[in-house]
Design a protein around this motif. Structure first.
Motif: not given
Ligand code: ACO
Length: 328
Positions: A250, A299-300, A302-306, A308
């Motif tokens: 991702d 992470l902060r 929101g570009r990657v989420k749980p 991913d």
């Protein structure tokens, strides 16, 4: 199986901003040259009274907060850095004191720009062995103090930053799915990439100072070629270990040294450019801090989420390199 999960991250970027236009006043360069050749627009510079551990402590506190743990839970503090506060004690011991991780062992790891990814690999192994449950891994640098501010070949490229990750054991199918690190000492050459003096090979003397041998030296074009060759290979190794392909990823977070290297690596790996994280424009090359600062931002924001899949890949002086495949 037992996995090492990243349960909290943090980063610290000094407030001082140095733009390409500021650099035009220091050396014979231009905003246009720096942008075109490197993609860098500005970088952060730590205050003169700040050492690497001061940045690491701030990043570390943020990671501890994000992971919702007590500093006393931390059993090991690893700091990857090429710019330690002192030869010894280690930067990690100053960090241990600063964050109050009284129950930890603490040590530095010397792998230049690959320091954070080497640290993650170590933490992964320590946790999988069952001996450790909670480890703080930091990549931090104050590069501005090892730059030759009269050398336009190098002083425009680097910045100061620290990033931190709390790594903890879990029985869930997440965290570090694959980790790979490598080195090639045939390239251990301070003129290729390194600092010639100040160690036991060439201790500090009036001569080494007069000859400006305490600051970074680099043969840029060779380093460029090595980076574009090694990072795709390293990324592939982690994918192979996990039985995945690049299409499963991702977000790719490559070492942020130069936009052209990042683009060439993305192309060679065959990943959609939209899935390649870039912040070299804002921070320049922050060495061991680049990948973890980027992961923390991703992470902060929101570009990657749980769930991913994120692939970190790096290379640095030594040569050293490595890649980490993480399920968030
Ligand atoms: N401003 C203006 N001109 C410059 C500057 C500058 N800041 N720096 C160099 N030049 C000049 C050179 O002197 C050279 O002039 P010449 O042809 O008259 O000799 C000219 O620009 C072109 O130099 P090249 O070396 O051909 O430029 P290149 O396109 O290779 O870009 C660069 C140079 C940006 C350093 C590039 O080679 C690079 O990014 N290499 C990798 C650097 C890197 O990633 N280092 C760290 C990796 S590992 C780690 O992170 C520790």
């Amino acid at each position: 199986a037992r996995h090492a999960a990243i349960t909290g991250t943090g980063s610290y970027l000094p407030e001082g901003v140095l733009t390409n236009f500021d650099l035009e006043k220091l050396v014979d360069t231009s905003d246009e040259w720096i942008r075109q050749r490197t993609g860098i627009v500005e970088r952060r510079i730590a205050d003169p009274d700040m050492a690497t551990s001061d940045l690491c402590v701030r990043a570390g506190r943020q990671a501890i907060k994000a992971a919702e743990i007590d500093p006393l839970d931390i059993e090991m503090v690893i700091v990857g850095t090429a710019t330690p506060d002192t030869f010894f004690p280690s930067t990690a011991c100053y960090v241990q004191q600063g964050i109050g991780a009284k129950n930890a062992c603490a040590f530095d790891l010397s792998a230049a720009c690959a320091g954070f990814i080497y640290g993650l690999d170590l933490a992964d192994g320590m946790i999988q062995s069952g001996r450790y449950q909670t480890i703080l891994v930091i990549g931090g640098e104050v590069f501005n103090k090892i730059l030759d501010w009269e050398d336009r070949n190098t002083c425009v490229l680097f910045g100061d930053a620290a990033g931190a990750a709390i790594v903890q054991g879990t029985d869930e199918e997440k965290g570090i799915l694959a980790s790979y690190i490598g080195s090639d000492g045939d390239y251990a050459d301070t003129d290729l990439l390194g600092i010639p003096a100040g160690g036991t090979r060439l201790p500090a003397s009036h001569e080494t100072i007069d000859n400006r041998m305490h600051s970074i030296k680099m043969r840029g074009r060779e380093v460029f070629k090595l980076g574009t060759r090694i990072m795709p290979e390293a990324a592939q190794r982690a994918l192979d270990m996990a039985g995945l392909t690049i299409d499963d990823i991702d977000l790719l977070i490559p070492h942020q040294a130069n936009i052209r290297i990042i683009e060439a690596v993305g192309e060679r790996i065959g990943i959609d450019p939209e899935k390649v994280y870039i912040n070299v424009d804002k921070y320049g090359n922050t060495s061991a801090a680049t990948t973890i600062v980027a992961l923390d931002e991703a992470l902060r924001s929101g570009r990657v989420k749980p769930g991913d899949l994120v692939l970190l890949v790096t290379f640095g002086a030594g040569l050293t390199w490595g890649s980490t495949l993480i399920k968030i």
